[in-house]
Design a protein around this motif. Structure first.
Motif: not given
Length: 113
Positions: A67-78
């Motif tokens: 979930a952290r990895l997905v959130a970083d990509i989705k919300f932080k454009n990581a």
């Protein structure tokens, strides 16, 4: 489920490979540059025990990390972390080797990267 991996540089032994005996703790033994004493009656270097403790069970940690990895990509454009494809591939190579060993009557299997 026990698992032992023996390589040219050391050994790794897990007593609870799939599901740990304790929900929030797992351990393994590792040895590097190991061998036998002159009389071949014992190991020259003892394996060291490593204990990993967590605040939550491993399954919950996996979900939390995903979930952290997905959130970083989705919300932080990581960008996706580069380590996970390599770790996933190496894990699959080990599991494939274990399966092949079982199918061949528990013969040693070489892992090719």
């Amino acid at each position: 489920m026990d698992m032992t991996a023996v390589g040219t540089k050391g050994t790794l032994h897990l007593h609870d490979f799939i599901i740990p005996y304790e929900e929030k703790e797992a351990s393994f033994y590792a040895a590097t540059e190991s061998g036998f004493d002159d009389l071949v009656t014992k190991w020259s270097t003892q394996p060291s025990k490593h204990v990993i403790k967590t605040d939550i069970p491993q399954e919950a940690r996996m979900v939390r990390e995903f979930a952290r990895l997905v959130a970083d990509i989705k919300f932080k454009n990581a960008k996706p972390e580069k380590k996970w494809p390599a770790i996933s591939r190496k894990t699959q190579l080990v599991l494939d080797a274990v399966k092949a060993s079982i199918e061949r009557g528990f013969e040693p299997v070489q892992i090719q990267e």
